[in-house]
Enzyme design. Structure first.
Site, short mmCIF file in Angstrom:
data_model
loop_
_atom_site.label_atom_id
_atom_site.label_comp_id
_atom_site.label_asym_id
_atom_site.label_seq_id
_atom_site.Cartn_x
_atom_site.Cartn_y
_atom_site.Cartn_z
N GLY A 187 0.80 -1.21 0.00
CA GLY A 187 0.00 0.00 0.00
C GLY A 187 0.84 1.27 0.00
O GLY A 187 0.56 2.20 -0.76
N SER A 215 -7.18 -9.18 -2.66
CA SER A 215 -7.43 -8.37 -1.46
C SER A 215 -6.47 -7.19 -1.34
O SER A 215 -6.64 -6.34 -0.48
CB SER A 215 -7.33 -9.24 -0.21
OG SER A 215 -6.00 -9.72 -0.06
N ASN A 216 -5.44 -7.12 -2.19
CA ASN A 216 -4.52 -5.97 -2.20
C ASN A 216 -5.12 -4.78 -2.96
O ASN A 216 -4.76 -3.64 -2.71
CB ASN A 216 -3.21 -6.31 -2.93
CG ASN A 216 -2.39 -7.40 -2.29
OD1 ASN A 216 -1.68 -8.11 -2.97
ND2 ASN A 216 -2.50 -7.56 -0.97
N LEU A 217 -5.98 -5.09 -3.95
CA LEU A 217 -6.28 -4.10 -4.98
C LEU A 217 -6.94 -2.83 -4.45
O LEU A 217 -6.71 -1.75 -4.99
CB LEU A 217 -7.16 -4.72 -6.08
CG LEU A 217 -6.50 -5.85 -6.88
CD1 LEU A 217 -7.48 -6.43 -7.88
CD2 LEU A 217 -5.25 -5.36 -7.60
N LYS A 232 4.61 -8.67 -7.89
CA LYS A 232 4.36 -7.26 -7.57
C LYS A 232 5.45 -6.35 -8.14
O LYS A 232 5.15 -5.27 -8.67
CB LYS A 232 4.30 -7.07 -6.06
CG LYS A 232 3.00 -7.50 -5.45
CD LYS A 232 2.98 -7.15 -3.98
CE LYS A 232 1.55 -7.11 -3.49
NZ LYS A 232 1.47 -6.67 -2.09
N CYS A 333 -2.36 -5.04 8.13
CA CYS A 333 -3.51 -4.67 7.31
C CYS A 333 -4.45 -5.86 7.16
O CYS A 333 -5.67 -5.72 7.11
CB CYS A 333 -3.05 -4.22 5.93
SG CYS A 333 -2.06 -2.74 6.00
N CYS A 389 21.59 3.80 21.98
CA CYS A 389 20.58 3.10 21.19
C CYS A 389 21.28 2.14 20.23
O CYS A 389 22.13 2.55 19.44
CB CYS A 389 19.75 4.11 20.40
SG CYS A 389 18.64 3.36 19.20
#
Lengths: 494, 79
Positions: A187, A215-217, A232, A333, A389
């Site tokens: 996305g 389901s990505n579209l 992809k 997602c 860190c």
């Protein structure tokens, strides 16, 4: 239908696409005294790379319409008797004929000129893309050649961008020289990729092992329904080179792993994080720091997004989130759902960070931007570097498990002050060489304050850390125990 | 004194509200988060939640003041 000698007008199959080896028609016509044939073949070297094979892809309907119009135009323009072009699509091996152009004219001069004109026009006008598959295992999509006439297309393409005060000719040149890597073609990439291509970024790399799913579209709208089941990175590359044929797109249909991340990231100037897992984001963060590459990281959840830019000397992702959440703690997602328009917006913001960073404009290098599309709220929060860190030092997260550390220093960054507690039974060797308490697990009574539990191999200490965590007592296990950390062992006898 | 808390992402969903004003005794930022984890069932380990006060992230020991605008931010992974 063929073109007959009395018919000097475009007919439907003067331009053909074929997935089989090319068989030219070898048209003959008594009016023609000159035949020029051009044969384009797959060559084994391009730009210093060894090419194994080629894949041609066409937007067939448009290619046929445009191709036939183009040949008809050539016949009129050069006074040809006849002309024919056949172009291969699909996979081709080195040595295969990729395109065949044949021109028939009354005299040689028109024939030569028309053949050259047709090959130039073909590369510039007809929507056919080629992907080179290299000996090294990767591949690159290459759009049509720059149009004839000194890159007029490129100039027109970039004009509105170059007009901006902040860009100008110098800025446009910087953008054109830039190499940007997008990791994760989901996305976020949907927002980032068109904006980066539009901004005139010269080279874009795409990393993703997945195929397009239905389901990505709804949010990955640079793909089409027909792309479902296809890679992809290839489909995204085809999108980019359709938009701007002269650009370079490099595709890597692999997952980002600790083993390949260094090589990938080193080869680019800016990195865009389009991944959807915290582990991948932490890996990117660490490797980008290691190679001093700027990283624009972002994530989305339902209607909300977070975005920040990690510069080589600024606060990093691990400064803000020192620990990875346990699995299932924050959704993806797939689990949680996401509003389609959000990813385009956040991805576009990521591209804008890259563009502004290249141009030297102000970016989110010391802030995180929060976007909530339910309420239309935008919030900016200032973030600072965290002392000691590990992400800033370019170290991979030692452990994504909040119950484990791989080094004592990680406990310092997690807890501040802490104690080392040896939970082995009496008599287990070797003794620890660092200051510690010895409280055998069989009769464990927790001391006050945060602690790092140490045993022989890190198994008992992990079990105990989990038990203490459930009681709200701050404790972590040293991964691998004393056996994995000889530097903690007392070298003396006994 | 009163502080104003904003929840983001999964924290908002777990808290069942986007914002609230909370009456507190003098306390640190982390103490407030630990209290809200219990009272609101935020369901995340405290160290994972980052705290911003007045538009900037703060250390755990930062002492809250009357009227502070507090943002609680969880890690988000989706892409």
């Amino acid at each position: 239908m063929r073109s007959f000698f009395f018919l000097r007008w475009p007919v439907a199959d003067m331009f053909r696409l074929t997935s089989d080896p090319i068989v030219p028609t070898h048209r003959s016509d008594d009016q023609a005294g000159a035949f020029v044939t051009f044969k384009g073949r797959v060559r084994s070297r391009n730009g210093g790379r060894t090419v194994l094979r080629l894949e041609y892809e066409a937007y067939a309907e448009m290619a046929l319409t445009e191709g036939n119009a183009m040949v008809g135009e050539a016949i009129e323009r050069f006074g040809l008797v006849d002309a024919e072009i056949v172009h291969r699509i699909g996979l081709l091996e080195v040595g295969d004929t990729a395109v065949w152009v044949e021109v028939a004219a009354p005299h040689r001069r028109e024939a030569f000129a028309a053949a050259e004109w047709l090959v130039d026009q073909l590369k510039w006008r007809v929507p056919i893309w080629k992907r080179e598959i290299y000996a090294e295992g990767d591949s690159g999509w290459i759009g049509a050649d720059a149009p004839p006439g000194g890159g007029k297309f490129e100039v027109e393409f970039g004009r509105r961008m170059t007009c901006l005060h902040e860009v100008g000719e110098a800025g446009a040149r910087l953008l054109g020289e830039a190499r940007v890597l997008i990791v994760g073609v989901g996305g976020l990439a949907v927002g980032a990729l068109p904006a980066l291509v539009g901004a005139g970024i010269g080279t874009i790399g795409l990393v993703d092992p997945d195929e397009v799913e239905t389901s990505n579209l709804h949010r990955q709208t640079l793909f089409a329904a027909a792309d479902v089941g296809r890679g992809k990175v290839e489909r995204a590359a085809a999108f980019a080179t359709r938009l701007r044929p002269g650009m370079r797109v490099e595709t890597f249909p692999h997952a980002l792993e600790a083993t390949n991340a260094d090589a990938l990231i080193r080869a680019y100037d800016w990195i865009v994080d389009g991944t959807d897992s915290f582990a991948a984001k932490r890996l990117l963060n660490a490797v980008c720091r290691r190679h001093r590459k700027p990283l624009v990281t972002a994530s989305v959840h339902r209607w909300e997004g977070q975005i920040m830019t990690v510069m080589p000397d600024g606060p990093c992702l691990a400064c803000l989130f020192p620990q990875s959440p346990p699995e299932g703690c924050v959704g993806t997602c797939a689990e949680e759902g996401v509003y389609g328009g959000l990813v385009g917006l956040v991805g576009s913001l990521q591209a804008t960070e890259v563009v502004k960073g290249i141009l030297g404009m102000s970016i989110l290098d010391r802030e995180v931007l929060l976007v909530d599309l339910r309420t239309s709220d935008v919030t900016r929060l200032a973030r600072t570097s965290r002392p000691d860190c590990e992400g800033c030092r370019g170290e991979l997260p030692g452990s994504d498990d909040p119950l484990e550390v791989s080094r004592l220093e990680q406990a310092a960054s997690r807890f501040g002050a802490y104690r080392v507690v040896d939970i082995r039974e009496v008599g287990e060797r070797p003794a620890l060489a660092v200051p510690h308490l010895h409280i055998p697990m069989s009769r464990f009574d927790p001391p006050s304050g945060p602690m790092v539990l140490v045993c022989a191999h890190g198994v008992r200490s992990l079990v105990l850390a989990a038990e203490l965590a459930s009681l709200g007592i701050p404790a972590v296990s040293l991964r691998g125990g004393v056996s994995a950390h000889p530097e903690l062992a007392d070298a003396g006898p006994g | 004194m009163t502080v104003h808390v904003r929840y983001f992402a999964v924290l908002r969903e777990r808290a069942g509200r986007e914002r609230e004003s909370v009456e507190i005794e003098p306390m640190t930022a982390r103490e407030l988060v630990d209290r809200l984890i219990r009272e609101r069932g935020l369901g995340l380990p405290s160290p994972l939640i980052r705290i911003a006060v007045g538009g900037a992230f703060v250390e755990d020991g930062s002492v809250l003041a009357d009227g502070d605008e507090i943002v609680l931010l969880p890690p988000v992974a989706g892409g």
